[in-house]
Design an enzyme around this catalytic site. Structure first.
Site, PDB file in Angstrom:
ATOM      1  N   SER A  65       2.398 -64.582  21.479  1.00 20.46           N
ATOM      2  CA  SER A  65       3.281 -63.676  20.755  1.00 20.46           C
ATOM      3  C   SER A  65       3.261 -62.277  21.339  1.00 20.46           C
ATOM      4  CB  SER A  65       2.871 -63.625  19.275  1.00 20.46           C
ATOM      5  OG  SER A  65       1.511 -63.252  19.152  1.00 20.46           O
ATOM      6  N   PHE A  66       2.166 -61.893  21.973  1.00 22.66           N
ATOM      7  CA  PHE A  66       2.128 -60.569  22.592  1.00 22.66           C
ATOM      8  C   PHE A  66       1.330 -60.550  23.893  1.00 22.66           C
ATOM      9  CE2 PHE A  66      -1.033 -60.896  19.279  1.00 22.66           C
ATOM     10  CZ  PHE A  66      -2.211 -60.471  19.890  1.00 22.66           C
ATOM     11  N   SER A  67       1.285 -61.667  24.595  1.00 26.38           N
ATOM     12  CA  SER A  67       0.599 -61.700  25.885  1.00 26.38           C
ATOM     13  C   SER A  67       1.192 -62.790  26.763  1.00 26.38           C
ATOM     14  CB  SER A  67      -0.902 -61.937  25.699  1.00 26.38           C
ATOM     15  OG  SER A  67      -1.139 -63.223  25.155  1.00 26.38           O
ATOM     16  N   LYS A  84      -4.670 -62.650  31.859  1.00 25.45           N
ATOM     17  CA  LYS A  84      -3.882 -62.406  30.650  1.00 25.45           C
ATOM     18  C   LYS A  84      -3.389 -60.963  30.691  1.00 25.45           C
ATOM     19  CE  LYS A  84      -4.920 -64.388  26.743  1.00 25.45           C
ATOM     20  NZ  LYS A  84      -5.510 -64.755  25.428  1.00 25.45           N
ATOM     21  N   ALA A 135      -8.410 -72.693  33.809  1.00 27.87           N
ATOM     22  CA  ALA A 135      -8.534 -74.089  33.364  1.00 27.87           C
ATOM     23  C   ALA A 135      -7.333 -74.854  33.901  1.00 27.87           C
ATOM     24  CB  ALA A 135      -8.615 -74.164  31.841  1.00 27.87           C
ATOM     25  N   GLU A 139      -3.905 -77.540  28.361  1.00 29.34           N
ATOM     26  CA  GLU A 139      -4.320 -77.785  26.982  1.00 29.34           C
ATOM     27  C   GLU A 139      -4.658 -79.250  26.719  1.00 29.34           C
ATOM     28  OE1 GLU A 139      -1.111 -76.491  24.558  1.00 29.34           O
ATOM     29  OE2 GLU A 139      -1.332 -74.358  25.075  1.00 29.34           O
ATOM     30  N   ASP A 178      -9.791 -70.517  14.609  1.00 25.77           N
ATOM     31  CA  ASP A 178      -8.491 -71.100  14.978  1.00 25.77           C
ATOM     32  C   ASP A 178      -8.696 -72.221  15.993  1.00 25.77           C
ATOM     33  OD1 ASP A 178      -5.764 -71.455  14.863  1.00 25.77           O
ATOM     34  OD2 ASP A 178      -5.299 -69.878  16.325  1.00 25.77           O
ATOM     35  N   GLU A 182      -4.589 -76.936  21.001  1.00 22.06           N
ATOM     36  CA  GLU A 182      -3.934 -75.953  21.870  1.00 22.06           C
ATOM     37  C   GLU A 182      -4.926 -74.947  22.435  1.00 22.06           C
ATOM     38  OE1 GLU A 182      -0.822 -76.372  18.485  1.00 22.06           O
ATOM     39  OE2 GLU A 182      -2.890 -76.985  18.858  1.00 22.06           O
ATOM     40  N   ASP A 196      -9.035 -68.424  23.250  1.00 19.62           N
ATOM     41  CA  ASP A 196      -8.333 -67.717  22.172  1.00 19.62           C
ATOM     42  C   ASP A 196      -9.293 -67.251  21.079  1.00 19.62           C
ATOM     43  OD1 ASP A 196      -6.517 -66.538  20.553  1.00 19.62           O
ATOM     44  OD2 ASP A 196      -5.188 -68.253  20.356  1.00 19.62           O
TER      45      ASP A 196
END
EC number: 2.7.11.1
Length: 396
Positions: A65-67, A84, A135, A139, A178, A182, A196
């Site tokens: 959403s922001f990266s 990132k 990686a 995912e 979280d 994913e 994350d």
């Protein structure tokens, strides 16, 4: 997540570095000489700060959403990183500075083969950069969708790796909050690397705090205590583990509905079904993890920690000491893959052929009063409205 900060342009609230993490201006900060050092001792030379021009940037690996995460090759060493990148202006505007700072600080505490590693951070006037381990295989979710569901050997191996990672993480006093397929990546050798940490929480040892009081997570993996008490604990990650084990075998998470509100209702009532062919030992393990009372989940501190979890019969053949050195099993499908057309945006799908076992425990939801969207209107991942969804028959 990425951060950057220069002497002339530093977003408020984004420190240049921290005692437990790499400084934002380059590699890890050098320790200062102690009081007992020689009076004229010279500090060791600082490595040159990294800059964007030190790298050749390639394909986009992922977008948040922001990266944006981009594959990059360091020109001096030819080493590949997942970098990132994030715009300072955007994170300030969206009040994401704490998220960025938290991810940097948490990742700097971790040194374990089953976690993405933070190698360096740097910045320019406009952007923040996190240099992360690459990686290569992406995912875990990608393989679940491609294969359909894992056979018992693969399910056991990857579950054991996640358990080993959580034991380390919780030993550091950190809750992920979280955990989901994913956020579990696979490196070149097919070992997991959890990523994350923007919503992770470092528990305070001084206050003996055992919970984090903020609502974060992804609907299908959210623990019931987060919905009823608005707080998460280490045991919340164990709930997510139970959901992931279920998904490895069944191909979809256990709690599915047409919208988040209905998913939350199912979680609080503990309503989910086991397919007829679910591995018996894996089923028993899932049932011991998907428990409404967070203090009764296998692996939590109140249940004597990770010893009993690792001793569960499902892990009978696992050698825990050197998991990161064992050869991962070849990914083998237990059942065929499901078409994307069969799943809506919440993972909801109709599965004929199930001998549904409904688990319905606990009182109805009393803490959620939001009006649910019309369950007849479900958007698929391809943007269509499907009423009803095409049924999937792959379990027959």
């Amino acid at each position: 997540m990425v951060r950057t900060q220069t002497e002339s342009s530093t977003p408020p609230g984004i420190p240049g570095g921290s005692r437990q993490g790499p400084a934002m201006d380059g590699t890890a900060a050098e320790p200062r000489p102690g009081a007992g050092s020689l009076q004229h001792a010279q500090p060791p030379p600082q490595p040159r700060k990294k800059r964007p021009e030190d790298f050749k940037f390639g394909k986009i690996l992922g977008e948040g959403s922001f990266s944006t995460v981009v594959l990059a090759r360091e020109l001096a060493t030819s080493r590949e990183y997942a970098i990132k990148i994030l715009e300072k202006r955007h994170i300030i505007k969206e009040n994401k500075v704490p998220y960025v700072t938290r991810e940097r600080d948490v990742m700097s505490r971790l040194d374990h083969p089953f976690f993405v590693k933070l190698y360096f951070t740097f910045q320019d006037d406009e952007k923040l950069y996190f240099g992360l381990s690459y990686a290569k295989n992406g995912e875990l979710l990608k393989y679940i969708r491609k294969i359909g569901s894992f056979d018992e050997t693969c399910t056991r191996f990857y579950t054991a790796e996640i358990v080993s990672a959580l034991e380390y993480l919780h030993g550091k006093g950190i809750i992920h909050r979280d955990l989901k397929p994913e956020n579990i990546l696979l490196n070149e050798d097919m070992y997991i690397q959890i990523t994350d940490f923007g919503t992770a929480k470092v528990l305070s040892p001084e206050s003996k705090q055992a919970r984090a009081n903020s609502f974060v997570g992804t609907a299908q993996y959210v623990s019931p205590e987060l919905l009823t008490e608005k707080s998460a604990c280490k045991s919340s990650d164990l709930w997510a583990l139970g959901c992931i084990i279920y998904q490895l075998v069944a191909g979809l998470p256990p709690f599915r509905a047409g919208n988040e509100y209905l998913i939350f209702q199912k979680i609080i009532k503990l309503e989910y079904d086991f397919p007829e062919k679910f591995f018996p030992k894996a089923r028993d393990l899932v049932e011991k993890l998907l428990v409404l009372d967070a203090t009764k989940r296998l692996g939590c501190e109140e249940m004597e920690g990770y010893g009993p979890l690792k001793a569960h019969p499902f892990f009978e053949s696992v050698t825990w000491e050197n998991l990161h050195q064992q050869t991962p099993p070849k990914l083998t499908a237990y059942l065929p893959a499901m078409s994307e057309d069969d799943e809506d945006c919440y993972g909801n799908v109709s599965w004929p052929g199930w001998r549904a076992r409904q688990v319905a425990l606990g009182p109805p939801c009393t803490g959620l009063h939001a009006r649910a969207p019309d369950p007849r209107v479900i958007c698929s991942r391809k943007g269509r409205v499907s009423v009803p969804l095409r049924q999937a028959c792959w379990w027959l």
